[in-house]
Design a protein around this motif. Structure first.
Motif, PDB file in Angstrom:
ATOM      1  N   VAL A 102       0.936  -0.983  -0.127  1.00 29.29           N
ATOM      2  CA  VAL A 102       0.080   0.085  -0.116  1.00 29.29           C
ATOM      3  C   VAL A 102       0.958   1.184  -0.048  1.00 29.29           C
ATOM      4  O   VAL A 102       1.907   1.228   0.724  1.00 29.29           O
ATOM      5  N   LYS A 103       0.624   2.163  -0.986  1.00 28.78           N
ATOM      6  CA  LYS A 103       1.414   3.294  -0.893  1.00 28.78           C
ATOM      7  C   LYS A 103       0.860   4.440  -0.127  1.00 28.78           C
ATOM      8  O   LYS A 103      -0.584   4.764  -0.150  1.00 28.78           O
ATOM      9  N   LEU A 104       1.562   5.043   0.834  1.00 34.83           N
ATOM     10  CA  LEU A 104       1.092   6.114   1.825  1.00 34.83           C
ATOM     11  C   LEU A 104       0.921   7.464   0.903  1.00 34.83           C
ATOM     12  O   LEU A 104       2.027   7.550   0.649  1.00 34.83           O
ATOM     13  N   ASP A 105      -0.050   8.110   1.030  1.00 37.02           N
ATOM     14  CA  ASP A 105       0.012   9.511   0.501  1.00 37.02           C
ATOM     15  C   ASP A 105      -1.258  10.325   0.994  1.00 37.02           C
ATOM     16  O   ASP A 105      -1.890   9.716   1.734  1.00 37.02           O
ATOM     17  N   LYS A 106      -1.270  11.454   0.765  1.00 38.21           N
ATOM     18  CA  LYS A 106      -2.206  12.348   1.493  1.00 38.21           C
ATOM     19  C   LYS A 106      -3.790  12.075   0.960  1.00 38.21           C
ATOM     20  O   LYS A 106      -4.534  12.045   1.835  1.00 38.21           O
ATOM     21  N   GLU A 107      -3.781  11.731  -0.124  1.00 38.37           N
ATOM     22  CA  GLU A 107      -5.178  11.270  -0.817  1.00 38.37           C
ATOM     23  C   GLU A 107      -5.817   9.936   0.069  1.00 38.37           C
ATOM     24  O   GLU A 107      -6.761   9.930   0.308  1.00 38.37           O
ATOM     25  N   LEU A 108      -4.797   9.076   0.368  1.00 40.95           N
ATOM     26  CA  LEU A 108      -5.293   7.621   1.170  1.00 40.95           C
ATOM     27  C   LEU A 108      -5.643   8.382   2.455  1.00 40.95           C
ATOM     28  O   LEU A 108      -6.621   7.497   2.844  1.00 40.95           O
ATOM     29  N   ILE A 109      -5.020   9.195   2.965  1.00 44.39           N
ATOM     30  CA  ILE A 109      -5.433   9.540   4.615  1.00 44.39           C
ATOM     31  C   ILE A 109      -6.791  10.311   4.356  1.00 44.39           C
ATOM     32  O   ILE A 109      -7.738  10.021   5.276  1.00 44.39           O
ATOM     33  N   LYS A 110      -6.959  11.104   3.229  1.00 42.20           N
ATOM     34  CA  LYS A 110      -8.141  11.875   3.145  1.00 42.20           C
ATOM     35  C   LYS A 110      -9.463  10.965   2.999  1.00 42.20           C
ATOM     36  O   LYS A 110     -10.544  11.157   3.473  1.00 42.20           O
ATOM     37  N   GLY A 111      -8.982   9.821   2.179  1.00 40.95           N
ATOM     38  CA  GLY A 111     -10.323   8.943   1.798  1.00 40.95           C
ATOM     39  C   GLY A 111     -10.559   8.335   2.896  1.00 40.95           C
ATOM     40  O   GLY A 111     -11.725   8.031   3.326  1.00 40.95           O
TER      41      GLY A 111
END
Length: 238
Positions: free
Chosen positions: A88-97
């Protein structure tokens, strides 16, 4: 990023169990804070040039360093970040989602309670609801292992219960009054969790800290679950 004083306050948030606290929960199962920071405390101390003696203060330091490292990674200031999976790639969009999925689940339950109507649309909306971003965050934090069907997340446990309950209602194995009673308990739980996120503004890199600090299930459950898993593996090897 969370300040050290804020982390100290978060560790003291009541778990409603006199024999339990957030420090024990963090140390009860594998997760990035425990594995990379607590177990490498000397490196954390040297990097921050701080040398506390009390375990609670040392844990605060480790959580703070983890939070800083996640922030630097999300801002592109470091090439990688330690997590429990590379899938799983961690990024800002994943957290926001992931955050949005929690709010949406809360809204679905709140709307059902407010209207008092559990129609076909409500049943379908809840029964078919998914949280792929939040589950991905759980994988990154080590609170779920899909391969071994092991999960240590209170929120995921609640989510499964909600889906089971709405399906039981659909299949006429649970009446509406009982369903709404269960939903009110779930709503109270999610309201409390979302209040923590809002109060401490844990919407960005801090959301991983929230997940580890607030979503680990009771540490006795984790130990028992590990024993069950070990016995299962022993049986399979016979």
């Amino acid at each position: 990023m969370l300040k050290e004083e804020t982390i100290q306050a978060l560790l003291k948030v009541d778990t409603k169990n006199p024999n339990d606290n957030r420090m024990l929960r963090i140390m009860s199962c594998s997760n990035p804070i425990k594995d990379l920071y607590v177990y490498h405390l000397s490196e954390v101390r040297e990097s921050l040039n701080k040398y506390p003696n009390k375990f609670e203060d040392m844990l605060v330091l480790c959580i703070y360093k983890f939070d800083c490292d996640v922030y630097d990674y999300l801002e592109g200031n470091r090439p990688d970040i330690y997590t429990k999976t590379c899938a799983v790639k961690l990024d800002k969009e994943l957290i926001k989602g992931a955050v949005n999925e929690l709010y949406m689940l809360f809204s679905l339950i709140a709307e059902a309670i407010s209207s008092g109507v559990i129609d076909h649309k409500t049943v379908c909306d809840i029964a078919e609801y998914k949280m792929p971003n939040y589950i991905a965050i759980l994988q990154l934090c080590g609170l779920i292992d899909i391969n071994d069907d092991v999960y240590r997340s209170k929120i995921l446990s609640r989510f499964h219960n909600i889906k089971d309950e709405i399906i039981s209602y659909r299949d006429m194995r649970m009446d509406k009054d009982k369903l709404l009673e269960e939903f009110r308990h779930h709503l109270e739980f999610f309201s409390e969790q979302l209040d923590y996120i809002k109060k401490y503004n844990m919407y960005g890199e801090d959301f991983l800290v929230y997940t580890i600090m607030f979503d680990i299930r009771h540490y006795k459950h984790n130990r028992n679950q590990n024993k069950v898993l070990k016995r299962k593996q022993e049986r399979q090897s016979i």
